[in-house]
Enzyme design. Structure first.
Site, PDB file in Angstrom:
ATOM      1  CB  SER A  35      -0.933   0.003   1.210  1.00 56.37           C
ATOM      2  OG  SER A  35      -0.299   0.622   2.298  1.00 56.37           O
ATOM      3  CE  LYS A  36      -1.986   6.192  -3.511  1.00 59.28           C
ATOM      4  NZ  LYS A  36      -2.560   7.459  -3.882  1.00 59.28           N
ATOM      5  NE  ARG A  37      -2.452   3.082   4.734  1.00 58.45           N
ATOM      6  CZ  ARG A  37      -3.284   3.148   3.684  1.00 58.45           C
ATOM      7  NH1 ARG A  37      -3.506   4.303   3.121  1.00 58.45           N
ATOM      8  NH2 ARG A  37      -3.863   2.073   3.207  1.00 58.45           N
TER       9      ARG A  37
END
Ligand code: GLU
Length: 508
Positions: free
Chosen positions: A264-266
């Site tokens: 994920s982006k995170r």
């Protein structure tokens, strides 16, 4: 008749483009190029609440960096089906929502958010874990199917807020062929009455997406697996509107390095590698997330790595430039299974692409970086220096860090090597070596090596006693390329100076 190949990358400007988005864009690009088709960029910005400033510019810059700029739509001069920002196409969508209302495939719904919430609570309490607005629940809600025609008229005339929902058929099989997944069958019992048109006068993604794909004559929809659950609704909408639909190809997920779940982006800097092509500064928090470009990756290495996240050429070949990828790419060789991201392999790709360059190319790339680091560019010998440094480097910037001694005399001496190898008699030995080397007339790597060997023999010492000490004086380091090659490139005078400085300055 074969259709023109037209594919689109249709990101929403809700933040920076992440690796998954780049991969989708790349596969669309490769597919279009291979087939002599068009690669179109369209911005899906109908959800104004999620709009992030700077995202569009970031997307264009990222695609340009990767070398996969669109040849139609945003970022291109060619705009025959424009505008390509959905927010600028607002007027276009309503007529199709109306068409669906008229044909009975859509209906008005007047429910307030409170009423929707009550419905969900009620169903949850009755044991339904995922309540939906669907063929069953719609009968007890406030919509043009449950209210009388007069009541609906009255509400519309009074300007009551409403949305337009699709009327999902009750118990039907929706079947379509996905290029990657094969036949997909979903029963409409598992689908809900999605909102197609919002009270703010904007279409939702679902309506805008299929209207635009139709009007822009898109032949293939190539997108991430997260959109697969929406595909049956899209198939039905094409059917309801009486349109041919594009072919679908849903790309596999990109997984975290440990294989546990979607990357994920995170995850980005948390796991120690960038998930974005370019550095991104969050406009709200000012927080920075690292990018592949700024981390020193070659765009072609990044693209090569991305291409292999879900696809393989079916041969042993792993190193490709963009043209080679276009040549080899085929959707038939895209897998269904999630592709695990491997940061080590990503570095390996960069190393391979670095090694593919000639010494002359690398020297040209290094020059501005050397100057920027405040070091001297040795015009004549740079290419040969690069030749020596290249074998040990994964990134260009490492060549400067590792080979700084080529561009300035050592400012310090590696403490570990000093403590291990610098002995009481080292200064005297280095002085004798200096005098010996001083005698060389034709300053070449071979001659230096021959003298050095003769020196060891005469002194009856092994390499371990003089080699590391010589290297310390020459480079300040404990390891590196051949001492004789380095000496030859630095030149006699410089080597003499460095030996003198070493004799003077190296201390335990
Ligand atoms: N706007 C969607 C996204 O942000 C595009 C989905 C599609 O390609 O249909 O990913």
């Amino acid at each position: 008749m074969s259709k023109d190949i037209r594919v689109r990358f249709a990101p929403s400007p809700t933040g920076p483009l992440h690796m998954g988005g780049v991969r989708t864009a790349l596969y669309n690009y490769l597919f279009a190029k291979k087939k002599g088709g068009k690669f179109i960029l369209r911005l899906e910005d109908t959800d104004q609440t999620r709009f992030v400033g700077g995202a569009e510019k970031y997307i264009l810059e990222s695609l340009a960096w990767c070398g996969i700029s669109p040849n139609e739509g945003l970022g291109s001069e060619e705009q025959p089906y424009g505008p390509y920002r959905q927010s600028e196409r607002k007027e276009i969508y309503r007529q199709y929502a109306d068409q669906l209302l008229e044909s009975g495939h859509a209906y008005y719904a007047f429910d307030t958010s409170e009423e929707l919430e009550n419905m969900r609570e009620r169903l949850k309490a009755a044991g339904n874990p995922s309540p939906q607005y669907n063929a069953i629940t719609r009968t007890s809600m406030k919509n043009s199917l449950s209210l009388s025609a007069e009541e609906v008229e009255k509400r519309l005339a009074a300007g009551d807020p409403y949305v337009i929902r699709v009327k999902m058929p009750r118990n039907e099989e929706v079947k379509f062929e996905d290029i990657i997944r094969g036949v997909v069958v979903v029963n409409t019992q598992n689908l809900d009455d999605k909102v197609l048109f919002k009270s703010d006068g904007m279409p939702t993604y679902h309506l805008a997406n299929i209207v635009d794909d139709h009007l822009m004559k898109i032949s293939h929809v190539i997108r991430g697996e997260e959109w697969l659950p929406s595909a049956p609704l899209h198939v039905l909408l094409y059917q309801f509107l009486g349109w041919d639909r594009p072919e679908f190809a849903h790309l596999p997920l990109i997984l975290k390095p440990d294989g546990n779940g979607k990357l994920s982006k995170r995850d980005g800097d948390r796991l120690g590698f960038p998930v974005f092509p370019l550095v991104w500064e969050n406009p709200e928090t000012g927080e920075e997330a690292s990018g592949y470009r700024e981390s020193g990756y070659y765009p072609e290495a990044f693209v090569n790595m991305m291409a292999f996240l879900g696809w393989n050429p079916g041969t042993e070949q792993e190193i490709f430039d963009l043209e080679g990828l276009v040549e080899a790419f085929d959707l038939d060789r895209v897998g269904k299974a999630g592709a695990r991201f491997d940061p080590d392999k990503t570095r390996w790709f960069n190393q391979q692409h670095l090694r593919q360059r000639t010494d002359a190319e690398l020297a040209e790339e290094l020059k501005p970086m050397i100057l920027e680091a405040g070091l001297n560019v040795p015009e004549r010998e740079l290419e040969e220096m690069v030749g020596l440094l290249k074998e040990r480097a994964t990134f260009l910037k490492e060549m400067i860090q590792e080979g700084a001694y080529f561009f300035q005399s050592p400012k310090e001496y590696d403490a570990k090597t000093v403590s291990k190898k610098w002995k009481e008699d080292s200064p005297a030995l280095l002085a004798d070596l200096r005098d010996e080397l001083q005698e060389i007339e034709d300053w070449s790597s071979e001659n230096i090596e021959a003298r050095f060997k003769a020196f060891m023999e005469a002194k009856e010492i092994g390499f371990g006693k003089i080699g590391p000490v010589f290297r310390l004086a020459l480079t300040g380091k404990g390891m590196g390329p051949s001492l004789f090659d380095i000496s030859a490139l630095l030149g006699k005078e410089e080597v003499m100076n460095r030996l003198n400085a070493g004799i003077e300055n190296i201390e335990k």
